[in-house]
Motif scaffolding. Structure first.
Motif, PDB file in Angstrom:
ATOM      1  N   UNK A   1      -2.337   7.708  -4.176  1.00 57.09           N
ATOM      2  CA  UNK A   1      -1.413   6.588  -4.410  1.00 57.09           C
ATOM      3  C   UNK A   1      -0.563   6.905  -5.645  1.00 57.09           C
ATOM      4  N   UNK A   2       0.502   6.151  -5.872  1.00 61.87           N
ATOM      5  CA  UNK A   2       1.316   6.417  -7.070  1.00 61.87           C
ATOM      6  C   UNK A   2       0.503   6.328  -8.360  1.00 61.87           C
ATOM      7  N   UNK A   3      -0.585   5.551  -8.328  1.00 64.34           N
ATOM      8  CA  UNK A   3      -1.424   5.429  -9.538  1.00 64.34           C
ATOM      9  C   UNK A   3      -2.400   6.594  -9.670  1.00 64.34           C
ATOM     10  N   UNK A   4      -2.442   7.460  -8.654  1.00 63.76           N
ATOM     11  CA  UNK A   4      -3.316   8.625  -8.729  1.00 63.76           C
ATOM     12  C   UNK A   4      -4.658   8.426  -8.055  1.00 63.76           C
ATOM     13  N   UNK A   5      -4.813   7.339  -7.301  1.00 64.47           N
ATOM     14  CA  UNK A   5      -6.082   7.088  -6.604  1.00 64.47           C
ATOM     15  C   UNK A   5      -6.134   7.936  -5.332  1.00 64.47           C
ATOM     16  N   UNK A   6      -7.249   8.646  -5.132  1.00 66.53           N
ATOM     17  CA  UNK A   6      -7.381   9.532  -3.971  1.00 66.53           C
ATOM     18  C   UNK A   6      -7.822   8.739  -2.738  1.00 66.53           C
ATOM     19  N   UNK A   7      -7.176   9.020  -1.605  1.00 66.75           N
ATOM     20  CA  UNK A   7      -7.503   8.325  -0.354  1.00 66.75           C
ATOM     21  C   UNK A   7      -7.748   9.382   0.724  1.00 66.75           C
ATOM     22  N   UNK A   8      -8.919   9.328   1.340  1.00 63.22           N
ATOM     23  CA  UNK A   8      -9.243  10.268   2.421  1.00 63.22           C
ATOM     24  C   UNK A   8      -8.433   9.894   3.663  1.00 63.22           C
TER      25      UNK A   8
ATOM     26  N   UNK B   1      -8.305   9.714   7.262  1.00 63.83           N
ATOM     27  CA  UNK B   1      -9.177   9.791   8.447  1.00 63.83           C
ATOM     28  C   UNK B   1      -8.387   9.655   9.743  1.00 63.83           C
ATOM     29  N   UNK B   2      -7.050   9.691   9.636  1.00 64.38           N
ATOM     30  CA  UNK B   2      -6.218   9.484  10.834  1.00 64.38           C
ATOM     31  C   UNK B   2      -5.079  10.497  10.960  1.00 64.38           C
ATOM     32  N   UNK B   3      -5.162  11.597  10.187  1.00 64.78           N
ATOM     33  CA  UNK B   3      -4.102  12.613  10.241  1.00 64.78           C
ATOM     34  C   UNK B   3      -2.721  11.955  10.121  1.00 64.78           C
ATOM     35  N   UNK B   4      -2.589  11.105   9.111  1.00 64.72           N
ATOM     36  CA  UNK B   4      -1.320  10.398   8.884  1.00 64.72           C
ATOM     37  C   UNK B   4      -1.138   9.336   9.946  1.00 64.72           C
ATOM     38  N   UNK B   5      -0.645   9.746  11.088  1.00 55.73           N
ATOM     39  CA  UNK B   5      -0.498   8.849  12.246  1.00 55.73           C
ATOM     40  C   UNK B   5      -0.722   9.726  13.481  1.00 55.73           C
ATOM     41  N   UNK B   6      -1.905  10.298  13.566  1.00 58.45           N
ATOM     42  CA  UNK B   6      -2.293  11.209  14.647  1.00 58.45           C
ATOM     43  C   UNK B   6      -1.437  12.482  14.641  1.00 58.45           C
ATOM     44  N   UNK B   7      -0.897  12.882  13.515  1.00 60.44           N
ATOM     45  CA  UNK B   7       0.074  13.979  13.598  1.00 60.44           C
ATOM     46  C   UNK B   7      -0.192  15.152  12.660  1.00 60.44           C
ATOM     47  N   UNK B   8      -0.819  14.919  11.522  1.00 64.66           N
ATOM     48  CA  UNK B   8      -0.953  15.991  10.532  1.00 64.66           C
ATOM     49  C   UNK B   8      -2.226  16.783  10.865  1.00 64.66           C
ATOM     50  N   UNK B   9      -2.206  17.472  11.990  1.00 62.64           N
ATOM     51  CA  UNK B   9      -3.423  18.095  12.521  1.00 62.64           C
ATOM     52  C   UNK B   9      -3.952  19.215  11.636  1.00 62.64           C
TER      53      UNK B   9
ATOM     54  N   UNK C   1       0.886  -1.183   0.000  1.00 60.93           N
ATOM     55  CA  UNK C   1       0.000   0.000   0.000  1.00 60.93           C
ATOM     56  C   UNK C   1       0.912   1.218   0.000  1.00 60.93           C
ATOM     57  N   UNK C   2       0.965   1.907  -1.111  1.00 62.67           N
ATOM     58  CA  UNK C   2       1.900   3.023  -1.244  1.00 62.67           C
ATOM     59  C   UNK C   2       1.161   4.356  -1.344  1.00 62.67           C
ATOM     60  N   UNK C   3       1.795   5.365  -0.774  1.00 58.88           N
ATOM     61  CA  UNK C   3       1.280   6.732  -0.865  1.00 58.88           C
ATOM     62  C   UNK C   3       2.343   7.577  -1.547  1.00 58.88           C
ATOM     63  N   UNK C   4       1.917   8.434  -2.448  1.00 63.15           N
ATOM     64  CA  UNK C   4       2.900   9.193  -3.217  1.00 63.15           C
ATOM     65  C   UNK C   4       2.778  10.704  -3.035  1.00 63.15           C
ATOM     66  N   UNK C   5       1.635  11.168  -2.616  1.00 65.61           N
ATOM     67  CA  UNK C   5       1.394  12.599  -2.602  1.00 65.61           C
ATOM     68  C   UNK C   5       0.290  12.893  -1.590  1.00 65.61           C
TER      69      UNK C   5
END
Ligand SMILES: Cc1ncc(COP(=O)(O)O)c(C=O)c1O
Length: 453
Positions: free
Chosen positions: A54-61, A63-71, A42-46
């Motif tokens: 994702x690297x293929x351009x699929x959008x992912x919401x 719901x966890x602020x990255x890892x509780x951090x990207x407030x 499971x890769x994230x690119x942007x």
């Protein structure tokens, strides 16, 4: 919609890399089911605002602020610009017997938003380092004031305080003992506050269990207060599944610590910087610890950073002896790293500009309503929430603890929502810029997946 949140305004979703050119072999991944991952990465690119791609351009919401951090959400302009400018201006400055202006500027700004009385800031690079720093501070503080026998540290079962030896010792995670054996000595643990029998499906802090704080009296009776340096708890335990403090529990813990001269440490690595709808859990519950550890939201997760806040009275005890001597022999090469300080300053500015440190309180009712709507779905045995943190606890598959939630995590990702699971508990902690439409998307995706789980 929150300004800057329109996905259409984000850079075009062109995949940066459709496939991975590197082999998956060399990278030994942290806290990862590696064989499963490497079979189906499971890769994230942007990332921008509330979303990953994702690297293929699929959008992912997210719901966890990255890892509780990207407030503040991802790739916020002021933070991005500040990091870039700092990298060009000065990449590194030695932090021992030297400093740079932004370290002081940031400390002053942090103290201004911290719970009253926490007037000093010591920088680290992570939550784990902040925890071990605070534990060392507590022990050294008692030594400096002539109570060197106060070395015992008290944590709590199901507490998570990072991965260093101090942190896993005061932490209450059975798996750490199973994997790593010997811990730092002289540690004991309070019972945890999780009580499904009395508190299942509570909205906000549960009614029952303040008396669990009296467990500290039991420990004091066993070891004697004169041997105990500090008690460390997460005001709301995050990583072990969002375990909330019962009404009155933290106040009682504070009172017992005061009675026995024991320092109280709040580990606010998750709860700090707006997660509960207040700047800190200490502000939220109106209970001030003697030391407070933070990380994650301090720099919006953009550059690694952590810190320990201390009462001036604790700091001042160290300020004796010859003036050319180091008073507290502790610190990291990257303490007060210029990039981290620049990122944190821009993060605080973004929080202030957009009222994010209290925005969670405004969004909490909608969030609470949404997470509790999952109550009747298959396998759900508890739902709990506070501010912008929620947890959905599931019945485990007999003989396969954690599998049900892990499968749900993978399926939600496939359906465009990043959630987090710990054991069989789903945890949600969206960026504080979240809108109701995002909450609806996350909850309806989890609901759909739960129906088929
Ligand atoms: C309460 C608490 N303390 C400490 C840590 C460790 O932080 P880090 O992973 O930055 O070392 C975490 C991480 O999730 C945490 O939740």
């Amino acid at each position: 919609m929150h300004k800057d949140l329109n996905p259409a305004a984000a850079p075009a979703a062109t995949p940066s890399k459709g496939t991975l050119s590197a082999s998956l072999d060399a990278y030994w991944m942290p806290f990862t089911a590696s064989r499963q991952f490497k079979n189906a990465p499971r890769l994230l690119a942007r990332a921008k605002d509330m979303h990953y791609w994702t690297p293929e351009g699929r959008q992912v919401l997210d719901a966890v602020a990255g890892l509780w951090c990207v407030n503040a959400g991802h790739a916020r302009p002021k933070i991005v610009a500040a990091i870039a400018a700092q990298a060009a201006e000065m990449d590194f400055a030695p932090p021992f017997n030297m400093a740079h202006p932004k370290a002081f500027e940031l400390a002053e700004k942090l103290v201004a938003i911290a719970p009253k009385g926490l007037d000093k800031v010591f920088y680290t690079n992570s939550g784990s380092e902040a925890v071990d720093t605070a534990l060392k501070m507590a022990i050294a503080y008692h030594r400096a004031r002539g109570e060197g026998q106060r070395t015992r540290l008290i944590g709590r079962e199901r507490g998570y305080h990072g991965v260093n030896f101090g942190g896993i010792s005061v932490g209450g995670i059975a798996g750490n003992r199973k994997s790593f054996g010997t811990m730092v000595g002289g540690v004991d643990h309070l019972r945890n506050t999780h009580d499904l029998a009395r508190n299942a499906f509570s909205r906000g802090v549960p009614e029952h269990g303040a008396e669990l704080a009296d467990d500290l009296e039991r420990i004091v009776a066993l070891h004697d207060a004169s041997t105990i340096a500090a008690v460390i708890v997460e005001p709301v335990a995050g990583s072990t599944g969002v375990l909330l403090p019962p009404k009155g529990y933290l106040e009682r813990l504070r009172a017992i610590c005061d009675k026995h001269g024991i320092l109280l440490i709040f580990d606010e690595v998750i709860t700090g910087f707006g997660r509960l709808g207040s700047p800190f859990a200490a502000t939220h519950f109106n209970v001030t610890p003697d030391l407070m550890t933070v990380a994650k939201g301090i720099s919006n997760g953009c550059v690694p950073m952590g810190a320990v806040f201390a009462k001036a009275a604790i700091h001042d005890v160290f300020m004796t002896g010859p003036e050319h001597m180091i008073e507290f022999p502790h610190g990291y090469t990257y303490s007060a790293h210029p990039l981290a300080c620049a990122a944190a300053l821009a993060t605080l500015e973004t929080y202030a500009d957009e009222g994010l440190l209290t925005r969670g309180a405004k969004m909490a009712p909608a969030f609470e309503h949404a997470v509790h709507s999952l109550r009747e779905l298959p396998h759900v045995i508890d739902i709990r929430n506070i501010g912008l943190v929620g947890a959905i606890e599931l019945e485990s598959i007999p003989g396969s603890p954690g599998k049900r939630a892990f499968d749900i995590f993978r399926e939600c990702f496939e359906r465009g929502v990043l959630i987090r699971t710990t054991g069989d508990i789903i945890a949600l902690s969206p960026p504080l810029i979240v809108e109701e439409s995002h909450i609806d998307q996350a909850i309806s995706t989890i609901a759909d997946v739960l129906k088929t789980a």
